[in-house]
Write a protein that holds these residues in place. Structure first.
Motif, PDB file in Angstrom:
ATOM      1  N   GLY A 508       0.949  -1.267   0.074  1.00 46.65           N
ATOM      2  CA  GLY A 508       0.057  -0.199   0.069  1.00 46.65           C
ATOM      3  C   GLY A 508       1.147   1.234  -0.138  1.00 46.65           C
ATOM      4  N   LEU A 509       0.418   2.267   0.509  1.00 42.91           N
ATOM      5  CA  LEU A 509       1.041   3.589   0.798  1.00 42.91           C
ATOM      6  C   LEU A 509       1.796   4.286  -0.678  1.00 42.91           C
ATOM      7  CD1 LEU A 509       3.032   3.133   3.905  1.00 42.91           C
ATOM      8  CD2 LEU A 509       0.978   4.226   3.510  1.00 42.91           C
ATOM      9  N   GLY A 510       0.900   3.893  -1.866  1.00 37.05           N
ATOM     10  CA  GLY A 510       1.295   4.220  -3.137  1.00 37.05           C
ATOM     11  C   GLY A 510       2.534   3.197  -3.738  1.00 37.05           C
ATOM     12  N   ILE A 511       2.886   1.985  -3.037  1.00 34.08           N
ATOM     13  CA  ILE A 511       4.111   1.443  -3.624  1.00 34.08           C
ATOM     14  C   ILE A 511       3.236   0.486  -4.493  1.00 34.08           C
ATOM     15  CG2 ILE A 511       5.521  -0.390  -3.012  1.00 34.08           C
ATOM     16  CD1 ILE A 511       5.922   1.194  -0.316  1.00 34.08           C
ATOM     17  N   PRO A 512       3.550   0.507  -5.678  1.00 33.77           N
ATOM     18  CA  PRO A 512       2.669  -0.413  -6.772  1.00 33.77           C
ATOM     19  C   PRO A 512       2.574  -1.875  -6.409  1.00 33.77           C
ATOM     20  CG  PRO A 512       3.908   1.357  -8.017  1.00 33.77           C
ATOM     21  CD  PRO A 512       4.507   1.304  -6.425  1.00 33.77           C
ATOM     22  N   PRO A 513       1.583  -2.538  -6.816  1.00 36.12           N
ATOM     23  CA  PRO A 513       1.251  -3.914  -6.390  1.00 36.12           C
ATOM     24  C   PRO A 513       2.220  -4.732  -7.539  1.00 36.12           C
ATOM     25  CG  PRO A 513      -0.697  -3.263  -7.400  1.00 36.12           C
ATOM     26  CD  PRO A 513       0.041  -1.864  -6.969  1.00 36.12           C
ATOM     27  N   SER A 514       2.413  -3.925  -8.693  1.00 38.86           N
ATOM     28  CA  SER A 514       3.083  -4.656  -9.696  1.00 38.86           C
ATOM     29  C   SER A 514       2.531  -6.168 -10.125  1.00 38.86           C
ATOM     30  CB  SER A 514       4.498  -4.506  -9.530  1.00 38.86           C
ATOM     31  OG  SER A 514       5.333  -3.376  -9.262  1.00 38.86           O
ATOM     32  N   GLY A 515       3.391  -7.176 -10.498  1.00 37.36           N
ATOM     33  CA  GLY A 515       2.863  -8.401 -10.728  1.00 37.36           C
ATOM     34  C   GLY A 515       2.674  -8.324 -12.198  1.00 37.36           C
ATOM     35  N   PRO A 516       2.204  -9.525 -12.414  1.00 39.36           N
ATOM     36  CA  PRO A 516       1.817  -9.710 -13.974  1.00 39.36           C
ATOM     37  C   PRO A 516       0.450  -9.080 -14.412  1.00 39.36           C
ATOM     38  CG  PRO A 516       1.084 -11.886 -12.619  1.00 39.36           C
ATOM     39  CD  PRO A 516       1.999 -10.773 -11.843  1.00 39.36           C
ATOM     40  N   MET A 517       0.487  -8.476 -15.381  1.00 38.07           N
ATOM     41  CA  MET A 517      -1.040  -7.734 -15.943  1.00 38.07           C
ATOM     42  C   MET A 517      -1.811  -8.668 -16.282  1.00 38.07           C
ATOM     43  SD  MET A 517      -0.671  -4.352 -16.201  1.00 38.07           S
ATOM     44  CE  MET A 517      -1.581  -3.727 -17.635  1.00 38.07           C
ATOM     45  N   ASP A 518      -1.597 -10.120 -16.865  1.00 30.82           N
ATOM     46  CA  ASP A 518      -2.326 -10.956 -17.232  1.00 30.82           C
ATOM     47  C   ASP A 518      -2.092 -11.965 -16.214  1.00 30.82           C
ATOM     48  OD1 ASP A 518      -3.958 -13.119 -18.026  1.00 30.82           O
ATOM     49  OD2 ASP A 518      -3.309 -12.830 -19.896  1.00 30.82           O
ATOM     50  N   SER A 519      -2.674 -11.939 -15.085  1.00 30.99           N
ATOM     51  CA  SER A 519      -2.331 -12.938 -14.088  1.00 30.99           C
ATOM     52  C   SER A 519      -2.595 -14.630 -14.324  1.00 30.99           C
ATOM     53  CB  SER A 519      -3.121 -12.770 -12.694  1.00 30.99           C
ATOM     54  OG  SER A 519      -4.302 -12.689 -12.534  1.00 30.99           O
ATOM     55  N   LEU A 520      -3.627 -14.594 -15.231  1.00 33.49           N
ATOM     56  CA  LEU A 520      -4.241 -16.052 -15.411  1.00 33.49           C
ATOM     57  C   LEU A 520      -3.201 -16.822 -16.492  1.00 33.49           C
ATOM     58  CD1 LEU A 520      -7.796 -15.717 -16.017  1.00 33.49           C
ATOM     59  CD2 LEU A 520      -6.818 -16.444 -13.957  1.00 33.49           C
ATOM     60  N   ALA A 521      -2.524 -16.039 -17.583  1.00 29.69           N
ATOM     61  CA  ALA A 521      -1.686 -16.375 -18.492  1.00 29.69           C
ATOM     62  C   ALA A 521      -0.491 -16.630 -17.569  1.00 29.69           C
ATOM     63  CB  ALA A 521      -1.434 -15.350 -19.548  1.00 29.69           C
ATOM     64  N   PHE A 522       0.058 -15.760 -16.685  1.00 29.63           N
ATOM     65  CA  PHE A 522       1.254 -16.132 -15.847  1.00 29.63           C
ATOM     66  C   PHE A 522       1.189 -17.146 -14.959  1.00 29.63           C
ATOM     67  CE2 PHE A 522       3.702 -15.369 -11.831  1.00 29.63           C
ATOM     68  CZ  PHE A 522       4.908 -14.795 -12.318  1.00 29.63           C
ATOM     69  N   ARG A 523      -0.037 -17.314 -14.291  1.00 32.68           N
ATOM     70  CA  ARG A 523      -0.034 -18.585 -13.292  1.00 32.68           C
ATOM     71  C   ARG A 523       0.073 -19.966 -14.120  1.00 32.68           C
ATOM     72  NH1 ARG A 523      -5.187 -16.348  -9.740  1.00 32.68           N
ATOM     73  NH2 ARG A 523      -4.458 -18.351  -8.545  1.00 32.68           N
ATOM     74  N   ALA A 524      -0.667 -19.726 -15.507  1.00 30.44           N
ATOM     75  CA  ALA A 524      -0.849 -20.930 -16.209  1.00 30.44           C
ATOM     76  C   ALA A 524       0.619 -21.514 -16.488  1.00 30.44           C
ATOM     77  CB  ALA A 524      -1.933 -20.860 -17.407  1.00 30.44           C
ATOM     78  N   ALA A 525       1.472 -20.405 -16.779  1.00 27.75           N
ATOM     79  CA  ALA A 525       2.802 -20.945 -17.279  1.00 27.75           C
ATOM     80  C   ALA A 525       3.480 -21.494 -16.020  1.00 27.75           C
ATOM     81  CB  ALA A 525       3.538 -19.515 -17.652  1.00 27.75           C
ATOM     82  N   ASN A 526       3.261 -20.995 -15.016  1.00 26.33           N
ATOM     83  CA  ASN A 526       3.912 -21.685 -13.801  1.00 26.33           C
ATOM     84  C   ASN A 526       3.486 -22.933 -13.607  1.00 26.33           C
ATOM     85  OD1 ASN A 526       5.882 -20.123 -12.649  1.00 26.33           O
ATOM     86  ND2 ASN A 526       4.518 -18.719 -11.745  1.00 26.33           N
ATOM     87  N   ILE A 527       2.285 -23.221 -13.786  1.00 26.50           N
ATOM     88  CA  ILE A 527       1.653 -24.236 -13.591  1.00 26.50           C
ATOM     89  C   ILE A 527       2.219 -25.541 -14.735  1.00 26.50           C
ATOM     90  CG2 ILE A 527      -0.681 -25.943 -13.906  1.00 26.50           C
ATOM     91  CD1 ILE A 527      -2.108 -23.240 -13.100  1.00 26.50           C
TER      92      ILE A 527
END
Length: 1751
Positions: A508-527
């Motif tokens: 929080g506090l304006g520190i961006p969450p970042s992470g993948p913009m398309d979290s589904l494709a990202f998580r599928a790649a990890n799977i």
């Protein structure tokens, strides 16, 4: 040793840096730790700019910059050479009362002359005497000394060898292999092995030259080379009187490139050969006693591994890098302390008492090994790896007596390329070598130095190697030691490739969450690779011709998901959404198709992730310069370490994939589901506006990125209100409130979907919020695609999220091989479309309690997992902020499951909750109940906090620079331009900017919230009378400096980092954010300073003081003055009541002023929007000519550059045709294989620099085998015949023949035709990118044009605007008349509001005129040494000389009341002119084609070849006024050796007001001392080496007088000249590499105007100044050298042959010039290859055929 030395008066300077400086400081400070000797030695550190933040600077009592030494660096010298400037360091010693100098190792440590200088100044040199350093530093002399001491030396030459014959003779006597050594060398440099006679003959000359370059001494000698030997050295210490002891031996046999990697004591080889240790140590002592050695030193030997015979190699007369190994095996030994005490005793005339030798003779007491950790890549030949150390953890085995780590690094340290990349030394000791090896291995496993590649894994492999563990490693060991890292190397990073993990940060506090913009494709790649969903991977964007490619050094399991594209492993096409295996050494290629697919992002997962990438604030995701790999996108050459990435069992041959029916579709038009709110209701948006907004298909802008997706579709939004009240002037403005991820934020009238790097609070409303289940779509929205928003309910959004969870579960099942081939029960994610269900975003509204003082409360929906709580009206009220705080405190005290963080602002807070745990209604109920429990009024509340003092520079230059950039690039007219501070004064009804600034620092500021970006504080003045209001910029800025303070509405913010922004800037302070947590006020887990309810006090300082404070802040040395305070609502309410009438009066005046400025801004905004529509570029492309091949834009983008010109023949597939810009990234469009051999025909109508190209129409280039034009969008093409003739003119009344363009002087403009006499033309100021031939200097860029010939100069002005000129560049020909002005007008000039008239009538040329022909004057100059003196000065071609006719002066006509832009051109051959207008001030606003902040002066000096634009306000009575431009340069009549014709004061023209009589003026010269051009600061600063020492008449650069080549340098380059010696004459040509910072330093006097062709440059040190300006130096293409040392820099980004010369043409002809051959290879091939017409090639043969009198 004696401990009673009188050291209390000593001050020690450490002439070094890095870990050795820290180590010396540690010992120096230990002197003060003895009670009987407090504060015995104070310390002084020296540092260069890049070392300013290094720990030795902070640890020393004093720190002194080596800025003077940096200023004196010569061509090609790195910053590190400043530490070699003995004179500069000696001056620092004298200025700071230094009594002792410790040189450390390297740099000046073995510089005998420096040691002598130090001693002669009465300063103690902590080392041996200078004559000993000298004798032992010359290696062949040291060999003789060793022989005299009876010590064997390596067989070789007795003297230095300087001929092949002598070298071969020695080699035959001694036998091969031999090694050539520089006698002055060291550090492993200057040594070359020769295996046979042929190699010796071939390498001798180069080795001599290399030695000259490295050491300034080209002498070399020969020694026998032992291919398998041991390197053993002995640590000694002498008292300088003949007594020497040793501390045993060290073995240093493990070396790369003759440089040590690992050292140990005692030597395993000595242990294996009893008696050898004693012999070597005895020899070392005997040698040192023979020279009466004093202080610490090391004697090095080479030992034949077969015979154990040892030979003297060299002596190091200093402390060694590896000295801690010796200290580790002898407890309580401190060699640095011994050096200090020896130096003090010696200066006092005492002999230091050495310890007894027997105490150091036992080799079996302890064993120690030291390894050196370098920031280098062992796999890439140990190349240095500069970069930021993102995480350093060396505090392991704390306080263990067996472990020592000598270091200078910490988290956040930047490793620069200027110095040795040593990071630290790890020293481990124990009684047994085996135990040492075990401990060392464990330490190396625990050490964490994460950032660019280092050698820790290499050292681990080394320590584990059996040969080394057995003590059998020799000097050749590493030649056969194989180390292959577990990593991959980036070959191409695509358009963008960043490391991300899931879910990102949750700070929080304006520190961006970042992470993948398309979290589904990202998580599928990890799977697919078997990783947890959260494991870090790479988010990739590729476009046609911009691939992602990586080489894997270990077999690895990978998967690529996301949009459909081409994936290859070693040229074999493989599938996306598939489990893949890349073999060791394999190449993975990810390539975008040329057309046919939608979507934007792909994801690469690798089994095991990237363990060497550290977490930052809980995540490895890349964000805003933080996290990931170096906080940035991956680049070519980056090496990413892998975890356990290898396949298990048979899976290497399996390639299973996600079933096709599960792979999402990525359509060209998207439907994104959103939840209403928080602010799309009728309070903000009219019903018509609401319907129009949700009914629009919005186009994704090319300006989109990970911060937000900018949308285009409506010019304006139909609002329900006229403004934002106290939130700001625009209806989109509100008092700051919280944002949630996926909110559709309205910035002005531009919708922006806030994505993973977006802010978490701000001052714009948010219409709706993307449902969590549809956020993945945001990652695939590509510029040019369309999106519609469909509103759904909270319950529908939960069903959408559940569908995503089910999809992931099915992907997991398919990955586990349980449902391969089965039909999916889950619908395609992209095809899920729910019913439209609009909702009122106001979940609950509680009306204001009548008479109770209880404010209205509104609870608004803010997406799936948040509720926005608002209190009271849209006004700043401390009571409302108190209520927000009370509500949060109460909710937190209840510990309600599922409720998470809050984001409080001025009158609102966002309550975040987990919808999987608690429902929206459950949270709403909790908030409502808490609100009911709050008291009606907050008057009794108190807030503990802190009062923190911040420095502030008011109306600073950095903020003004940001505003100037905005005007230049975004919007040139607005109510808040050109000055934000003046706007704030007007908008608040204040008298002037000073009153506004006084109010802004007249009150303490209350921190209402912390967030937005990187814990940016939102501040409000405590005193209501100081609450100024202002709107936000519309549109926002793209650049704001770090630490800038801006105001919007009533709220101010301190920008934490350089970033975009929209607040009105009024000052600069230190940021409240410290990335690496340095300093007392920050920690690595809390790199922010401020928190709600703190109070900030601003203390004004000047810009110079700020620069010093900023440096201390960055180094962690600044501490903010802080005191504890309590904010009492009761006391505050009483204070406000006491000033109620004053506040009311202030607000009334403020409101009236705001209304005026709002109306003004409304009109200016309409004008700007209208201009945008008029100049819109969304046109259809012209029809492509039959037979041509269109090259299409890969995506919607703006055109950034057009490197490929019409008619250019495509030679390679990689040639760049157009460079686009999208998502703040440059995208090259390459020709491709199919177009090789074709030529560029034309550009589509949308293709022009700055224009936007759209899809899917063919908007790029058409390519044809035949030449033709398909609808040009190139710059307008002007062709004006320029006929060069001779004629008779009399500009000052004296008739003479002259060389004239089109028969006039000064001449007209443009392209050349009908040449009547040999000449060449230089188009002064144009960069001539890829058309270096057209730059014009004879024999640099072309041969002269013969008489009677026609030659065309064809070049693109490439967006340059301003004042330029042209002149002959053949000898001194332009002094005979061939010169004229050239103006490129800018219709969008951001400063055009400053003037009313700018046309041909306001062009003024300043010239000198000679009655003698230039060749005759030149001959006399060479005979007498007297530079020709003009006979007269001319303004617009008119002037007078003494005794000559009264030629009418030129007249400039003006009308009273108008403002004129006078464009002044100095087309002089020699003098500078001082320009002024009687009774008028002038405002300088452009120099050499570069606009800058306007500066008002009385007069201005204009040097030869400079151009200046000034604004003259015709505000005087109607009359005639003298325009004066007296030239300075040559003695006038009546002075010694003066020209009897020359009176500078006759250089006049007339400023005639409309209505004034046609007569000469009678005004007097009223000008005072004007501002020199170089005193004006321009607003850009690249960075960029050559040295010139002018004398006359034979002028030199680098002691070489320039002689014109006979063949043009450019022609020689294009003919294959690749290095200076290939070019004739080679001494005068300097080769410069691509994309380098080139610094030119020119000492001298005499007002020499130096001009650089092909570039502008930044003058970082102007003449007669000791100040170096790296912040906003003047930008020029001409600068005067008239005293001191003038220094300027430029970037070598424009290949060609470029002249640097004095623009006094007589001096140029005398040789004051050099030529740069810029990046030779790029002139021939590639995107910067030169375009040369055939008639250019014909010039030289035609010219050579002329008779001499025609040349």
């Amino acid at each position: 040793m004696s401990s009673s030395s009188p050291s209390s008066k000593h001050k020690l300077l450490i002439a070094n840096r890095g870990e050795i400086a820290v180590r010396i400081l540690r010992t120096a400070k230990s002197f003060s730790q003895t009670p009987e000797r407090p504060n015995t030695i104070s310390t002084v550190a020296v540092y260069t700019p890049t070392d300013a933040l290094s720990p030795h600077v902070s640890l020393a009592d004093e720190a002194v910059s080596l800025s003077r030494a940096v200023d004196q660096l010569g061509p090609g010298q790195s910053e590190g050479n400043a530490y070699l400037n003995a004179k500069a360091i000696l001056e620092i010693c004298k200025e700071h009362g230094v009594t002792m100098v410790h040189p450390g190792y390297g740099f000046l440590s073995e510089n005998a002359e420096f040691a002598k200088m130090i001693g002669e100044e009465g300063i103690i040199w902590l080392g041996p005497k200078h004559d000993v350093i000298r004798d032992m530093g010359i290696k062949h002399e040291a060999r003789r000394i060793a022989l005299r001491a009876g010590i064997h030396v390596v067989p070789g030459s007795e003297e230095c060898v300087d001929s092949v014959e002598r070298a071969v003779e020695v080699a035959k006597r001694v036998g091969f292999p031999m090694i050539l050594k520089a006698t002055a060398g060291g550090g492993g440099m200057g040594m070359v092995v020769c295996e046979n006679e042929e190699e010796l003959e071939a390498k001798l000359g180069n080795t001599i030259e290399r030695a000259k370059t490295l050491f300034g001494d080209g002498r070399v000698f020969l020694e026998r080379y032992f291919s398998a030997a041991r390197h053993i050295e002995v640590q000694v210490f002498g008292d300088g009187q003949g007594k020497v002891i040793h501390f045993g031996e060290r073995e240093c046999s493990v070396q790369r490139r003759h440089q040590k990697v690992l050292e140990e004591s005692p030597s395993p080889f000595c242990l294996a050969n009893p008696g050898l240790r004693d012999k070597i140590c005895e020899a070392a002592v005997r040698l040192c006693e023979s020279i009466k050695y004093g202080s610490a030193g090391t004697v090095e030997f080479i030992v034949d591994e077969k015979t154990a015979q040892f030979f003297f190699l060299e002596m190091n007369t200093r402390i060694q890098v590896e000295h801690p190994v010796t200290e580790a095996v002898h407890l309580n030994l401190d060699l640095v302390r011994m050096m200090i005490e020896h130096g003090i005793a010696e200066r006092a005339g005492r002999t230091v008492k050495l310890p007894l030798q027997p105490s150091f003779d036992d080799p079996n007491s302890l064993h120690a090994i030291e390894v050196r950790i370098y920031s280098e890549n062992p796999f890439e030949n140990f190349n240095p790896s500069p970069g930021v150390l993102q995480h350093v953890e060396l505090d392991i085995e704390k306080d263990a007596p067996w472990l020592r780590i000598d270091s200078w690094i910490s988290t956040g340290t930047t490793i620069t390329p200027f110095y040795d990349p040593l990071l630290c030394k790890v020293i481990v000791s124990d009684t047994r070598r085996e135990a040492v090896l075990g401990k060392l291995e464990k330490v190396l496993e625990k050490v964490k130095i994460q950032g660019p590649p280092n050698n820790v894994e290499f050292l681990l492999s080394l320590v584990r190697n059996e040969v080394f563990r057995d003590g059998k490693a020799n000097t050749k060991f590493l030649d056969s030691f194989k180390f292959v890292p577990q990593s991959f190397t980036v070959v191409s990073g695509g358009l963008e490739s960043t490391v991300q993990d899931y879910p990102g940060r949750s700070v929080g506090l304006g520190i961006p969450p970042s992470g993948p913009m398309d979290s589904l494709a990202f998580r599928a790649a990890n799977i697919l690779v078997g990783n947890p969903h959260t494991t870090e991977g790479i988010e990739i964007i590729v476009v046609p011709n911009v691939d992602f490619e990586a080489v894997f050094h270990t077999t690895s399991v990978v998967a690529v998901t996301g949009r459909e594209l081409e994936v290859k492993i070693d040229d074999k096409v493989v599938d996306t959404w598939t489990h893949l295996v890349v073999p060791s050494g394999g190449r993975l290629l990810i390539r975008a198709p040329q057309s046919g697919t939608s979507g934007l992002r792909n994801y690469l997962a690798v089994r095991g992730g990237f363990p060497s990438i550290p977490k930052y604030l809980g995540s490895k995701s890349t964000s805003m310069g933080l996290g990931g790999y170096q906080g940035r996108s991956l680049l070519r050459g980056d090496e990413i370490a892998l975890g356990d990435s290898q396949p298990i069992g048979a899976e290497e041959n399996e390639h299973w994939r996600v079933p096709q029916e599960l792979v999402p579709d990525y359509p060209a038009e998207w439907v994104v589901h959103v939840l209403d709110g928080p602010q799309d209701d009728k309070e903000y948006l009219s019903p018509e506006g609401n319907a129009e907004f949700y009914g629009t298909a919005w186009k994704v802008s090319a300006s989109s990125n990970r911060m937000g997706i900018r949308l285009e579709g409506l010019d304006s939004i139909k609002w329900a209100r006229k403004n934002g009240g106290e939130g700001g002037s625009h209806p989109s403005n509100i008092l700051d409130n919280g944002y949630v991820l996926g909110a559709l934020n309205i910035n002005g009238d531009t919708p922006v979907i806030l994505t993973n790097e977006g802010p978490d609070m701000g001052g714009y409303i948010c219409f709706c919020t993307v449902a969590v289940g549809d956020r993945w779509k945001l990652g695939q929205l590509s510029p040019g695609q369309y999106v519609r928003f469909k509103r759904i309910s909270w319950h529908q959004s939960r069903r959408l999220s559940k569908n995503c969870d089910e999809w992931l579960s099915q992907v997991v099942r398919s990955a586990k091989n349980q449902e391969r081939g089965a039909e999916s029960s889950v619908a395609k994610l992209s095809r899920v479309e729910l019913d439209e269900t609009p909702q009122d975003p106001k979940l609950l509204e509680i009306s204001q309690g009548a008479g109770s003082g209880r404010p209205r409360a509104v609870f608004r929906q803010a997406g799936d997992g948040a509720i926005l709580v608002e209190y009271g009206p849209m006004t700043l009220d401390f009571n409302l902020r108190a209520r927000i705080h009370a509500l949060e405190t109460l909710i937190k005290s209840k510990n309600i499951t599922g409720i998470g963080t809050f984001c409080p602002c001025i009158r609102s807070t966002v309550c975040h909750f987990d919808p999987l745990v608690v429902s929206q209604q459950g949270v709403l109920r909790a908030l409502m109940e808490a609100d009911n429990e709050l008291p009606h009024q907050m008057t009794d509340m108190e807030f503990p906090g802190r009062r923190i003092t911040f420095p502030i520079v008011l109306n600073d230059k950095w903020s003004r620079d940001a505003i100037f950039r905005y005007m230049k690039s975004t919007r040139s007219e607005a109510s808040y331009l050109p000055s934000n501070v003046e706007y704030l004064a007007k908008n608040n009804g204040l008298e002037d900017a000073n009153e506004a600034l006084a109010k802004l620092v007249g009150s303490d500021w209350f921190v209402f919230g912390v967030g937005f970006y990187l814990a940016c504080p939102f501040l409000v003045p405590v005193d209501p009378r100081c609450r100024l209001v202002g709107q936000k910029m519309n549109p926002s800025r793209t650049y704001t400096p770090r630490g800038a303070i801006g105001i919007a509405g009533v709220v101010a913010a301190i920008y934490p980092v350089e970033s975009p922004g929209g607040y009105m800037l009024y000052g600069r302070t230190l940021p409240a954010w410290q990335t690496w947590g340095r300093g007392k006020d920050f920690t690595k887990d809390q790199p922010w300073l401020l928190q709600p309810f703190d109070q900030v006090h601003f203390e004004p300082i000047n810009e110079e003081a700020y620069v010093e404070l900023e440096q201390a802040f960055d180094a962690g040395r600044h501490t903010f003055p802080t005191e504890s305070v309590t904010f009492s609502m009761k006391e505050y309410t009483s204070f406000v009541e006491s000033i109620r009438e004053q506040v009311a009066t202030f607000k009334k005046v403020q409101a009236d002023a705001v209304a005026i400025e709002e109306r003004r801004e409304e009109e200016l905004l309409k004008k700007w929007l209208s201009g945008k529509r008029t100049s819109g570029n969304q046109k259809e492309v012209d029809e492509v000519t039959a037979g041509s091949t269109p090259v299409l834009s890969p995506l919607m983008a703006s055109v950034w550059k057009i490197p490929a010109s019409k008619e250019r023949v495509i030679k390679t597939a990689d040639e760049i045709l157009v460079v686009l810009e999208a998502m703040k990234t440059e995208i090259p469009v390459r020709a491709g294989e199919s177009n090789v051999g074709r030529s560029v025909v034309a550009y589509g109508r949308e293709v022009g620099v700055g224009l936007q190209v759209t899809l899917p129409i063919p908007t790029m280039l058409s390519l044809l085998l035949a030449l033709g034009l398909v609808g040009s969008a190139l710059a307008e093409h002007h062709v004006i015949p320029l006929s060069i003739t001779t004629g008779t003119i009399a500009p000052d009344g004296f008739e003479r023949r002259a060389i004239l363009p089109n028969g006039t002087f000064p001449g007209p403009l443009s392209r050349l035709t009908n040449m009547r006499q040999s000449t060449s033309i230089h188009w002064h100021g144009f960069f001539q990118a890829r058309t270096s031939y057209a730059d014009g200097p004879s024999f640099v860029n072309q041969c002269p044009i013969p008489p009677g010939n026609v030659f065309h100069y064809a070049f693109d002005t490439a967006g340059q605007t301003g004042n330029y000129w042209y002149h002959s560049h053949l000898s001194t020909q332009y002094c005979d008349g061939l010169r004229g002005a050239f103006v490129v007008y800018d219709p969008d000039d951001p400063l055009k509001d400053l003037y009313d008239v700018d046309d041909d009538s306001t062009i003024i040329t300043l010239a000198d005129w000679y009655h003698d022909f230039a060749p005759d004057a030149q001959d006399r100059f060479f005979q007498t040494g007297t530079v020709p003196i003009p006979d007269s000065g001319l303004i617009n071609g008119k002037g007078r000389f003494i005794g000559g006719p009264e030629v009418p002066f030129a007249v400039i006509n003006v009308k009273q009341g108008l403002r004129y832009r006078l464009r002044l051109f100095s087309i002089a051959c020699r003098p500078f002119h001082t320009f002024s207008v009687d009774n008028h001030n002038i405002t300088v606003m452009e120099l050499d084609g570069v606009e800058h902040d306007p500066v008002t002066v009385d007069n201005v000096d204009i040097f030869a070849a400079q151009r200046v634009s000034v604004i003259l306000h015709a505000d005087q009575p109607v009359d005639n006024y003298w325009i004066r431009a007296p030239p300075t340069g040559g003695a006038a009549a009546g002075t010694a050796n003066g020209n009897p014709n020359f009176n500078p004061n006759l250089t006049l023209a007339i400023l005639r007001y409309d209505g004034a009589p046609e007569e000469e003026p009678t005004t007097n010269n009223t000008g005072a001392a004007g501002v020199k051009l170089n005193d004006v600061h321009l607003l850009t600063s690249p960075s960029t080496s050559s040295s010139h020492n002018p004398t006359y008449p034979s002028s030199t650069s680098n002691n070489i007088s320039y002689i014109s080549p006979t063949v043009p340098v450019l022609l020689q380059i294009l003919s294959g000249a690749a290095k200076p010696q290939d070019v004739l004459p080679s001494e005068q040509i300097f080769w410069i590499p691509p994309n380098a910072t080139i610094e030119i330093s020119i000492p001298g006097t005499g007002a020499h105007p130096f001009h650089l062709h092909g570039h502008n440059f930044d003058v970082i040190k102007v003449a007669n100044s000791n100040v170096t300006n790296f912040v906003n130096p003047p930008r020029r293409d001409v600068t005067p050298v008239n005293g001191g040392n003038t220094t300027f820099r430029f970037k070598s980004d424009n290949p060609g042959a470029w002249f640097l010369h004095c623009h006094i043409d007589w001096h140029l002809e005398a040789g004051l010039a050099i030529v740069f051959g810029e990046t030779p290879a790029e002139n021939i091939e590639g995107p910067h290859a030169q375009i040369t017409p055939d008639d250019w090639l014909a010039l030289c043969p035609e010219y050579d055929d002329l008779d001499p009198d025609q040349q």
